[in-house]
Design an enzyme around this catalytic site. Structure first.
Site, PDB file in Angstrom:
ATOM      1  N   LYS A  84       0.947  -1.092  -0.062  1.00 29.88           N
ATOM      2  CA  LYS A  84       0.161   0.116  -0.028  1.00 29.88           C
ATOM      3  C   LYS A  84       0.895   1.294   0.085  1.00 29.88           C
ATOM      4  O   LYS A  84       0.453   2.424  -0.698  1.00 29.88           O
ATOM      5  CB  LYS A  84      -0.765   0.014   1.203  1.00 29.88           C
ATOM      6  CG  LYS A  84      -1.864   1.124   1.344  1.00 29.88           C
ATOM      7  CD  LYS A  84      -2.703   0.826   2.591  1.00 29.88           C
ATOM      8  CE  LYS A  84      -3.691   2.205   2.941  1.00 29.88           C
ATOM      9  NZ  LYS A  84      -4.405   1.926   4.186  1.00 29.88           N
TER      10      LYS A  84
ATOM     11  N   GLU B 163      -9.944   7.166   6.126  1.00 31.71           N
ATOM     12  CA  GLU B 163      -9.747   6.301   7.201  1.00 31.71           C
ATOM     13  C   GLU B 163     -10.166   6.925   8.380  1.00 31.71           C
ATOM     14  O   GLU B 163     -11.130   6.418   9.127  1.00 31.71           O
ATOM     15  CB  GLU B 163      -8.365   5.558   7.356  1.00 31.71           C
ATOM     16  CG  GLU B 163      -8.184   4.630   6.337  1.00 31.71           C
ATOM     17  CD  GLU B 163      -6.680   4.209   6.186  1.00 31.71           C
ATOM     18  OE1 GLU B 163      -5.925   4.566   6.947  1.00 31.71           O
ATOM     19  OE2 GLU B 163      -6.566   3.508   5.231  1.00 31.71           O
TER      20      GLU B 163
ATOM     21  N   ASP C 121      -4.703   8.350  13.923  1.00 26.82           N
ATOM     22  CA  ASP C 121      -4.653   6.967  13.242  1.00 26.82           C
ATOM     23  C   ASP C 121      -3.197   6.387  12.610  1.00 26.82           C
ATOM     24  O   ASP C 121      -2.641   6.990  11.667  1.00 26.82           O
ATOM     25  CB  ASP C 121      -5.659   7.028  11.925  1.00 26.82           C
ATOM     26  CG  ASP C 121      -5.784   5.698  11.194  1.00 26.82           C
ATOM     27  OD1 ASP C 121      -5.101   4.583  11.489  1.00 26.82           O
ATOM     28  OD2 ASP C 121      -6.727   5.639  10.205  1.00 26.82           O
TER      29      ASP C 121
END
Length: 521
Positions: A88, A189, A211
């Site tokens: 990713k 996200e 996060d």
């Protein structure tokens, strides 16, 4: 909090329909899917083993079999060069990107130039584009969900880091198209985590979402007004995550082993993978213990064939010393985002921890000191993003009465290269989306028939230090003396943070043809 799933919402539905939209958290180290079930429970979709987590790992074994998820991870130690992980971090990136060089230093597989100025990944003599690997992980999650629900899932909401560029968001959509999965919406996200926290609670709060996952870091400040979720500011680092904490341990272990035995393990991919696996497990254990053994029997052989074992110990204080610069880096981003939002610590009602790395006591302690109170435990760090994606997916369905309003922002400035190489900002960082802005342009040469514009995304004052989104060429310019044609270039950013660019002749109203070429910067 129950598992799997930690939310309830009460939609008027008796059964799931085949057009149900799945929520997918496509993570760097782990991924999962979630869906709103009849009766309102938001459920993490389980595999047959009962585990809802799918490791974001793809491999090809010696027999040529493709493996995804747990199967790929189980053979990782013995097949490190043909096991692709943390990909990713590479999606939508150029081979010349400094991030790519950093990833190559920490993985056993080879990162090579691919088509269209993107990277490719070498695996068992084959080359895969990064979105092809992402597509296989998405396919695994879709297939798990299809088995569980009893029909083939065809649509999904997929989450991405808030700090993803337009090019990276486009690559995630392309991954879905490769497997016939319609990515109906991309959401950030931290925003998804805020949905998991706020839906059904009738809140009026300002929350900061911290996060820190396996490979990326985001921080967003979000105002929640019942079903309105407004992002005030966001920032992040897509090269900061749990993998970097693991690397700090690995570096220390290798240095000690070299000092003790005079042996360098960096050229032994199997030994390195065994060390990386143990580094991750030890880091997790040190969240609840003060010290752990770091032992690997027969990790390597001497030149004369004598086996050598690795026998060390690792303490929490040592781990905190090794990783303190990484935590400081994250806190500097928190400060920047707070500054962008014009807020002080007391202006934030809750700090939400998302991502497995936030279980680290040092992170919780430093955030608690900075905000003057402990972070909230109001969401499950591993499941919140998928749960939020599922809730948003449900809100998009025709039979849903869950009407949400997401007001997000652009994570990094979008602009063009001006004279002298400076970045001319068109849409600034933290501008609300959807958004549109037009800028004037003209011809620079007599008789010019095309207009080319190089578009970048990033916050550096020099254009070439930012991410090149592409070179847009507009055909059909009226041949005229230089400076006589009045043109307008329109930049439009969708609710997903995806950019489209168009141009027209202001005197004739004619829309000009557009071609896009992504090139190396």
């Amino acid at each position: 909090m129950s598992r799997p799933g930690s939310m309830r919402y009460d939609p008027p539905v008796d059964r799931l329909r085949p057009d149900t939209i799945l929520g997918i958290d496509l993570g760097t180290t782990n991924s999962c899917g979630a869906v709103v079930m009849p009766g309102g429970q938001v459920k993490i979709v389980p595999q047959r083993s009962g585990d809802g987590i799918v490791p974001s790992v793809f491999a090809i074994d010696e027999k040529g079999h493709e493996l995804v998820g747990h199967e790929a991870k189980r053979q990782w130690q013995l097949n490190p060069r043909n096991t692709l992980y943390a990909t990713k971090r590479l999606i939508g990136r150029s081979p010349h990107d400094e991030v790519v060089a950093g990833v190559q230093r920490s993985v056993a597989f080879r990162v090579v130039p691919g088509p269209g100025e993107e990277v490719a990944l070498a695996c068992q003599g084959q080359r895969f584009q990064v979105q092809e690997v992402s597509a296989r992980i998405l396919a695994k999650i879709r297939d798990v969900a299809s088995d569980f629900l009893g029909f083939r899932v065809a649509r999904a909401v997929v989450t991405v880091p808030a700090y993803f560029t337009d090019r990276q968001r486009q690559a995630v959509k392309a991954a879905g198209r490769l497997i016939g999965l319609e990515v109906v919406r991309i959401i950030n996200e931290p925003t998804a985590a805020a949905l998991a926290y706020g839906i059904g609670r009738r809140l009026r709060e300002r929350v900061l979402v911290f996060d820190l996952g396996g490979g990326t870091f985001d921080v967003s400040i979000i105002e929640i007004r019942d079903r309105v979720f407004e992002v005030k500011a966001t920032g992040g680092d897509i090269f900061l995550g749990g993998l970097d904490f693991d690397d700090a341990i690995v570096g220390q272990v290798l240095e000690r082993f070299r000092a003790e035995h005079g042996l360098d393990l960096t050229q032994d991919p199997v030994a390195m993978q065994r060390i990386r696996d143990l580094a991750e497990r030890s880091k997790i254990d040190l969240s609840s213990r003060s010290e752990v053994p770091f032992s690997i029997p027969f990790v390597t052989m001497t030149d004369d064939g004598r086996p050598v074992s690795l026998e060390q110990r690792l303490g929490r204080r040592e781990l905190e010393r090794l990783t303190f610069p990484l935590v400081e880096r994250a806190l500097r981003m928190v400060e920047r985002v707070m500054r962008d939002a014009g807020l002080a610590p007391h202006d934030v009602d809750e700090v939400l921890l998302v991502g497995g790395q936030t279980r680290m006591p040092l992170i919780q302690r430093m955030l608690g000191d900075w905000f003057g109170r402990p972070p909230s435990k109001g969401v499950h760090p591993d499941e919140a993003v998928a749960i939020g994606a599922a809730l948003y997916a449900w809100s998009l369905q025709d039979d849903s009465d869950l009407k949400l309003q997401l007001l997000d922002v652009i994570p990094m400035a979008i602009g063009i290269e001006a004279a002298g190489g400076a970045m001319r900002t068109v849409l600034p960082r933290n501008a609300p989306i959807p958004n549109a802005k037009a800028i004037p342009a003209t011809s620079s040469l007599d008789g010019q028939r095309e207009l080319s514009v190089r578009i970048y995304q990033g916050d550096h004052p020099e254009a070439v230090r930012n991410d090149l989104l592409g070179e847009f060429t507009f055909g059909g310019v009226r041949p005229s003396p230089a400076g006589q044609v009045r043109l307008e270039i329109l930049f439009e950013v969708s609710v997903e943070g995806i950019l489209t660019v168009s141009a027209r002749d202001l005197d004739t109203g004619k829309q000009m043809r557009t071609t896009v070429r992504v090139t190396e910067s």
